[in-house]
Design a protein around this motif. Structure first.
Motif, PDB file in Angstrom:
ATOM      1  N   ARG A 125      -3.042   1.920  -2.902  1.00  0.00           N
ATOM      2  CA  ARG A 125      -2.296   2.470  -1.770  1.00  0.00           C
ATOM      3  C   ARG A 125      -3.217   2.796  -0.595  1.00  0.00           C
ATOM      4  O   ARG A 125      -4.409   2.486  -0.614  1.00  0.00           O
ATOM      5  N   GLU A 126      -2.675   3.416   0.417  1.00  0.00           N
ATOM      6  CA  GLU A 126      -3.427   3.659   1.647  1.00  0.00           C
ATOM      7  C   GLU A 126      -4.658   4.532   1.425  1.00  0.00           C
ATOM      8  O   GLU A 126      -5.612   4.480   2.202  1.00  0.00           O
ATOM      9  N   THR A 184       0.814  -1.218   0.000  1.00  0.00           N
ATOM     10  CA  THR A 184       0.000   0.000   0.000  1.00  0.00           C
ATOM     11  C   THR A 184       0.846   1.267   0.000  1.00  0.00           C
ATOM     12  O   THR A 184       0.318   2.373   0.066  1.00  0.00           O
ATOM     13  N   TYR A 185       2.165   1.092  -0.085  1.00  0.00           N
ATOM     14  CA  TYR A 185       3.062   2.247  -0.128  1.00  0.00           C
ATOM     15  C   TYR A 185       3.510   2.558  -1.555  1.00  0.00           C
ATOM     16  O   TYR A 185       3.449   3.694  -2.007  1.00  0.00           O
ATOM     17  N   ARG A 186       3.919   1.499  -2.293  1.00  0.00           N
ATOM     18  CA  ARG A 186       4.399   1.704  -3.658  1.00  0.00           C
ATOM     19  C   ARG A 186       3.531   1.012  -4.704  1.00  0.00           C
ATOM     20  O   ARG A 186       3.720   1.230  -5.900  1.00  0.00           O
TER      21      ARG A 186
END
Length: 258
Positions: free
Chosen positions: A166-167, A160-162
């Motif tokens: 994602r978030e 969920t960061y890259r």
């Protein structure tokens, strides 16, 4: 020319000669904070390198007996009992092996024996061990070697960061689980039968990824509907390393155990 052995720090090689607690020391006496070795980080309380209690226990056992587990011994039963108290009740059968690679190889063989199926779904960038059977299900390894086998199916890493979801996505767990479901469906359309979904409970080689809450539970549902098993690889992240729980898969609650 391909080197037969790759150094972790090729530009400035590190020669470590001893360890103590959380520190490692090189031949010049320089002190390094050890943030890379996984073996020394186990147990509910991090014991580090050369803990006197561990050293003493190993020494005392070596004075008495050092053999494999083909013979009966109370320590095997006692250890299994203590481990069972950290796990859901259904997880109550134990095999003691020599290494993480042996453990994952056995898990793969058990999944195939139980399901009668061959194929495996894994996460992108995953690493599960050095045996040939495990390099075959480790994209981190097989992409630089013999390539992907037809019985291996790679699902996107739930990052969920890259990653693509994602978030800020309304439901990244469902989005990534749906991607895994599509991988499973495409395999089935080709007549493939899934034996297992292999994943580290917190993908480590992939970059210490924390999957969105609920992702593994939803993937487990998809894989079981396909006749496969969910295999949680805890070699790098189990044994008290995640803080809140003894095993990393327990971060998903009880939903992973059928």
């Amino acid at each position: 020319m391909i080197s037969s052995c790759r150094l972790f720090f090729p530009e400035d090689p590190v020669k470590i000669i001893r360890g103590q607690g959380q520190y490692l020391y090189d031949e010049q006496g320089r002190e390094y904070l050890d943030c890379i070795n996984n073996v020394a980080h186990g147990a509910p309380l991090v014991v580090g390198h050369c803990h006197p209690t561990v050293v003493r226990a190993a020494h005392e056992q070596n004075l008495v007996l050092n053999t494999n587990s083909r013979y009966l011994h109370d320590n095997i039963v006692d250890y299994a009992q203590r481990l069972s108290e950290t796990l859901p009740e259904k997880l109550s059968v134990f095999y003691f092996l020599n290494s993480g690679s042996e453990a994952n190889d056995l898990a793969l063989r058990l999944a195939r024996q139980y399901t009668g199926h061959q194929d495996v779904v894994v996460l992108d960038h995953a690493y599960h061990g050095h045996l040939s059977s495990l390099i075959d299900i480790s994209p981190y390894k097989f992409r630089n070697l013999d390539g992907q086998k037809e019985w291996v199916h790679v699902a996107p890493l739930p990052d969920t960061y890259r990653g693509p979801y994602r978030e800020d996505h309304p439901d990244p767990a469902e989005a990534y689980a749906s991607e895994a479901k599509r991988v499973i469906s495409r395999a089935q359309e080709k007549g493939r039968k899934i034996a297992a979904f292999f994943a580290e409970s917190l993908p480590s080689v992939s970059g210490q990824i924390i999957p969105p809450a609920g992702y593994f539970s939803r993937v487990a549902e998809h894989i079981r509907r396909a006749g496969g098993l969910f295999v949680a690889d805890e070699i790098q992240v189990g044994f008290g390393r995640v803080g809140k729980h003894f095993w990393a898969f327990q971060l998903e609650g009880r939903r992973l155990c059928p």
